[in-house]
Design an enzyme around this catalytic site. Structure first.
Site, short mmCIF file in Angstrom:
data_model
loop_
_atom_site.label_atom_id
_atom_site.label_comp_id
_atom_site.label_asym_id
_atom_site.label_seq_id
_atom_site.Cartn_x
_atom_site.Cartn_y
_atom_site.Cartn_z
N SER A 158 -34.14 34.17 6.64
CA SER A 158 -35.27 34.85 6.79
C SER A 158 -34.99 35.43 8.24
O SER A 158 -33.98 35.24 8.78
CB SER A 158 -35.95 33.47 7.34
OG SER A 158 -37.22 33.53 8.03
N TYR A 184 -38.09 24.85 10.05
CA TYR A 184 -37.77 26.05 9.33
C TYR A 184 -36.76 26.74 9.94
O TYR A 184 -35.82 27.37 9.49
CB TYR A 184 -39.02 26.87 8.78
CG TYR A 184 -38.90 27.99 7.96
CD1 TYR A 184 -38.83 27.82 6.60
CD2 TYR A 184 -38.76 29.33 8.52
CE1 TYR A 184 -38.67 28.81 5.65
CE2 TYR A 184 -38.47 30.43 7.40
CZ TYR A 184 -38.71 30.05 6.35
OH TYR A 184 -38.56 31.52 5.31
#
Length: 259
Positions: A151, A164
């Site tokens: 990400s 996350y």
């Protein structure tokens, strides 16, 4: 004059004769990557929660590729070991794409241990153990490709997504560590860092007019990314065209990181 054979003319991006394992391929980026690999010629094994990948299985079959679906919760370490044995028994796995992942948005001061563990178990620990179990035959054989979905938050901190961000920083770290260790054995380990994609994970952002506008204003491409944007990168990193690329985190973000 020598006549070039069909094999000689084959594109370096051609995956015919290869078998790819993709996790979390039921929708979004995982489904896009699975279809991209199938279109490039790969046969597929899809790993995910029960009933979640039926539509993807039908689409892959419609492309004329062999496809098998196995149920797996990647946060269950015993199940990861068991399913990995089933996947690698009697077949050669050439490509592993670690896509399964979740995001939970919460103020850090209120984040529960259960939420933290849930995100890290799926996004990081499950990914690592899949790499270990499915990567072992690749190392022994001397050839293989592992592509993990990281990400932009492998580089940044984000807002209200500390678990996350931590997990995706970890994905980048695992990618580099395994590349160092397994590169001499002919296994390339890379990752893709998608930018802001129009998937379920970004629904809350896209439905917030101010947040959505601020995001789009920073993306030179002027739009949210799509699963197809990530699929091309996954095909590239899974192919022989990327044989000299190892330990790299490829950003696919429409130019976000350039701003």
């Amino acid at each position: 004059m020598t006549t070039q054979t069909a094999t000689d003319r084959r594109s370096p991006f051609d995956l015919h004769g290869k078998t790819a394992v993709v996790t979390g391929a039921g929708r979004g980026l995982g489904q896009g990557v699975a279809l991209g690999l199938a279109e490039a010629g790969a046969d597929l094994v899809l790993l995910g929660l029960p009933g979640s990948q039926d539509a993807t299985q039908e689409m892959v079959s419609g492309l004329g590729r062999e496809v098998e679906v196995l149920d797996l919760d990647v946060s269950d370490h015993e199940a990861v070991a068991r399913v990995s044995r089933a996947v690698t028994s009697g077949r050669q796995v050439d490509i592993l794409v670690n896509n399964a992942g979740i995001i939970e948005r919460e103020d850090t001061v209120a984040l529960s241990p259960e939420s933290w563990n849930r995100v890290v178990d799926i996004n990081l620990s499950g990914l690592f153990f899949l790499c270990q179990h499915i990567g072992r035959p690749m190392v022994e054989r001397g050839h293989g490709k592992i592509v993990s979905i990281a990400s932009l938050l492998a580089f940044q901190g984000g807002i209200r997504v500390v678990s996350y961000a931590a997990s995706k920083h970890g994905v980048a770290g695992i990618t580099k560590a395994l590349a160092n260790e397994w590169g001499p054995s002919g296994v390339q380990v890379n990752a893709i860092a998608p930018g802001y994609m129009a998937t379920d994970n970004t629904t809350a952002l896209r439905e917030d007019p101010e947040r959505s506008r601020s995001i789009l204003e920073r993306i030179p491409a002027g739009r949210w990314g799509t699963p197809a944007d990530v699929a091309g990168a996954a095909v590239f990193l899974s192919s022989s065209a990327a044989d000299y690329i190892n330990g790299h985190v490829l950003v696919v973000d429409g130019g976000w990181m350039a701003r």
